[in-house]
Scaffold this active site. Structure first.
Site, PDB file in Angstrom:
ATOM      1  N   ASP A  69       0.842  -1.195   0.000  1.00 29.64           N
ATOM      2  CA  ASP A  69       0.000   0.000   0.000  1.00 29.64           C
ATOM      3  C   ASP A  69       0.873   1.240   0.000  1.00 29.64           C
ATOM      4  O   ASP A  69       0.670   2.181  -0.766  1.00 29.64           O
ATOM      5  CB  ASP A  69      -0.873  -0.025   1.261  1.00 29.64           C
ATOM      6  CG  ASP A  69      -2.105   0.819   1.109  1.00 29.64           C
ATOM      7  OD1 ASP A  69      -2.720   1.128   2.132  1.00 29.64           O
ATOM      8  OD2 ASP A  69      -2.452   1.152  -0.030  1.00 29.64           O
ATOM      9  N   ASP A  83      -9.357  -1.006   3.666  1.00 30.82           N
ATOM     10  CA  ASP A  83      -8.874  -0.692   5.001  1.00 30.82           C
ATOM     11  C   ASP A  83      -9.723  -1.361   6.052  1.00 30.82           C
ATOM     12  O   ASP A  83      -9.213  -1.982   6.985  1.00 30.82           O
ATOM     13  CB  ASP A  83      -8.898   0.820   5.225  1.00 30.82           C
ATOM     14  CG  ASP A  83      -7.877   1.519   4.385  1.00 30.82           C
ATOM     15  OD1 ASP A  83      -8.103   2.689   4.041  1.00 30.82           O
ATOM     16  OD2 ASP A  83      -6.869   0.887   4.060  1.00 30.82           O
TER      17      ASP A  83
END
Lengths: 428, 247
Positions: free
Chosen positions: A199, A349
């Site tokens: 990420d 997330d």
């Protein structure tokens, strides 16, 4: 207190509301996953009989391997997974570049259908089994079908009530996170760390796929279709010169999936009046034994009215000109009070936070509480950084690193100490 | 223990905190954030203490000395942390006041400051209750229960819940007293919180003796009631003094 003149309201009444509005659904998703894990996995702690997915292609962990073997196997698994995610993300960038937006949107709807229908159905069946709920097949099928279809509509259409959309996004996050917790233990932890690093790279490096996606969307002034959780925007009742302007911007982004598992990623981003930086979300689903892919990203966008946006920008400029050079003031302004845009957090997330907490729940609940606090702290830090830097930021790295750190510290250090003190009724 | 009993025990330890949360803290989002950060900070203090005392864990004796030392050092560490928390809070108050100036709102009222101190104290109390007590409950669901031999009158979980409730009260309100003492420079208030914390910690040492909990726990509740009363008196005095001005 004095009732003749009502006391003026201080900033304490409304400060931090945006953050709490994003922390609440994250907490609910984590709580649901912890409950699911403790109900469905409480009795059988079978580490070895996990599902065959892309994430366990390289190595299937068994409890009789040595620690070094498990670590190597987990690393291999994670590398394979991250490689697949990277390839699929680049494919998404390509599709977006070629303007196949409709294909992406339909694919997103299709994968929502798969997640809610099949994964939701399997988990419901397991729950029915555990609790011996008396329900017949036909009722179950009809209810499941209705639930799934409403879910697809909720993430697809832009006119649905926002509460329904938010609930469905949380449910999707919960279902995918539960399936991730079925992976073997070492693989899960190394995978979380690998996804956090990925990420970080994909969003911040110049060649990263997500950064390309964001820049493409910005240059075309389009929205990326993605599954994004959008908190309800705050209507500030006081002091905006243009009146309380509600500005809602949501992403609509779709991503195509191939027949593989894809990684989920998301960036947090807060809306700013006109210069919004799109956040991208990638969604990845874990395939079941049938290797289906789930795509979960969707956002919704409303075009803001340009006239209405003008007073808001004016207000912001006024506020900025009056502010001192103190960095702290700027940080507060971005998060809490002045911005009327909503904070968006991608579904990836949600999923990875819940996977971490779910995995911690498989050990003990003390680790759950510690990891929960660590993840919320990481989310807070990310939001502060977002207010300071004002560009798309990866939401995973800080939280996952803090979560893993606190898990290790609690499991190795805190638990022994506290249990020993507490069993002797010694507290401080 | 059964799920019903478990829920009862949790509500016994955390019930007042829950009602305080719903009534006061959940109304203002900033207080929720303060609560979460405070809980995290005290968790970190517990982890630091467990690291320091890691070697101690290999002696599983019933002697008084090592345990007394553990409690002394832990309380000292936590009180030092409270001082550090006060410094942080002062800095944050300056930032908040500057921000309030910028958006042309009044500075923080005295009630606001006390509410922030209350949220901070509740974070401490919740951290204590959750990590010392609630996290022991969940592995114990099932058909049996557990008794400690030093205190056999009640199940271990019930005794522990009662002790946790006393500590939650003490922690929550001594933070309000301490912050008020630091801001006014009142020595009595400033020393009240550490004194109460030490006394409460030492009182739990009586639980090491057989049947000691019969003496220790009522005394602990005495301390909790003293804390509550002192806090109420202090808050009342401060509010009536400043009735004209709100700051």
């Amino acid at each position: 207190m004095d009732h003749q003149n009502p006391r003026p309201r201080t900033i304490l009444e409304t400060l931090g509301e945006e953050i709490v509005r994003i922390i609440t659904p994250v907490s609910i998703c984590m709580l649901l996953v912890v409950i699911l894990v403790s109900i469905l996995r409480g009795d059988s702690s079978s580490e070895g009989s996990s599902i065959t997915t892309m994430a366990t292609m390289a190595y299937t962990e068994s409890s009789s391997d040595s620690m070094w073997d498990k670590l190597k196997g987990a690393l291999l698994n994670s590398l394979v997974f991250v490689a697949v995610v990277t390839v699929v993300t680049f494919l998404l960038v390509l599709l977006f570049y070629l303007r196949c937006i409709n294909f992406l949107k339909y694919y997103m709807g299709f994968s929502t259908f798969l997640v809610l229908g099949f994964m939701g159905g399997e988990i419901s069946l397991l729950l029915i089994q555990v609790f011996s709920v008396p329900v017949d097949c036909i009722t179950f099928a009809i209810v499941l079908f209705n639930f799934t279809v409403v879910g697809v509509l909720a993430v697809f259409l832009s006119k649905m009530a926002i509460f329904i959309t938010q609930s469905y996004l949380v449910v999707i996050g919960m279902l995918v996170a539960y399936w991730f917790t079925l992976l073997p233990e070492w693989t899960t932890w190394v995978l979380l760390v690998a996804m956090a690093l990925y990420d970080l790279a994909a969003v911040l490096l110049p060649g990263g796929p997500l950064r390309l996606l964001v820049e493409l969307a910005m240059s075309r002034d389009e929205d990326i279709p993605a599954l994004v959780y959008e908190a309800r925007p705050i209507i500030s009742n006081d002091a905006a010169p243009g009146g309380g302007v509600i500005q809602r911007r949501v992403w609509r982004e779709g991503r195509g999936d191939l027949d593989e598992n894809r990684g989920l990623r998301s960036n947090t981003r807060s809306d700013i009046a006109s210069d919004s930086t799109p956040g991208t979300d990638l969604s990845v689903g874990i395939g079941e034994s049938r290797r289906t892919i789930v795509d979960a990203e969707e956002g919704r966008v409303f075009r803001t009215d340009s006239e209405l946006a003008a007073p808001l920008i004016q207000h912001r400029i006024n506020v900025r000109m009056n502010s001192s050079e103190d960095g702290d003031n700027l940080a507060l302004e971005g998060i809490g009070l002045a911005s009327s845009g909503a904070i968006k957090l991608g579904l990836g997330d949600f999923i990875f936070y819940s996977v971490l907490v779910g995995r911690a729940a498989m050990y003990d609940f003390m680790t759950v509480y510690a990891c929960y606090l660590a993840i919320i702290a990481g989310l807070g830090i990310t939001l502060v950084l977002l207010a300071v830097y004002r560009k798309a930021l990866p939401a995973l790295p800080v939280s996952i690193m803090l979560g893993v750190l606190f898990y290790l510290l609690t499991r190795l250090l805190l638990e022994v100490f506290v249990v020993q003190c507490s069993m002797n009724l010694l507290m401080f | 223990m059964t799920v019903a009993a478990g829920t009862g025990y949790v509500l016994l330890a955390l019930g007042p905190s829950l009602s305080l949360f719903i009534a006061v803290i959940s109304q203002k989002p900033f207080l929720v954030l303060t609560l979460l950060s405070s809980t995290l900070l005290w968790l970190m203090s517990l982890i630091a203490l467990s690291e320091i005392w890691r070697a101690f864990l290999s002696f599983k004796t019933g002697l008084l000395c090592p345990y007394a030392l553990v409690i002394l050092t832990s309380v000292a560490f936590q009180e030092a942390l409270r001082l550090f928390l006060w410094r942080l809070y002062k800095r944050m108050e300056q930032i908040l006041d500057a921000f309030a100036d910028r958006v042309s709102k009044p500075h923080l009222f005295i009630t606001d400051r006390m509410q922030i101190a209350l949220a901070g104290g509740m974070g401490h109390g919740v951290a204590h209750a959750v990590f010392f007590y609630v996290s022991l409950l969940t592995p114990a669901f099932g058909p049996a229960t557990y008794y400690v031999e030093k205190c056999p009158q009640m199940p271990f979980f019930l005794v522990s819940a009662i002790v946790a409730l006393a500590f939650v009260t003490i922690h929550t309100f001594s933070m309000v007293i301490a912050f008020s003492g630091y801001s006014e420079g009142n020595r009595m208030d400033q020393y009240f919180a550490p004194a109460v914390h030490f006394t409460a910690g030492m009182l739990t040492l009586t639980n090491l003796a057989s049947r000691g909990c019969v003496i220790g726990i009522p005394l602990l509740y005495g301390i909790a009631i003293i804390t509550l009363g002192y806090c109420g008196k202090m808050v009342w005095k401060r509010l009536t003094e400043n009735r004209g001005t709100l700051h």
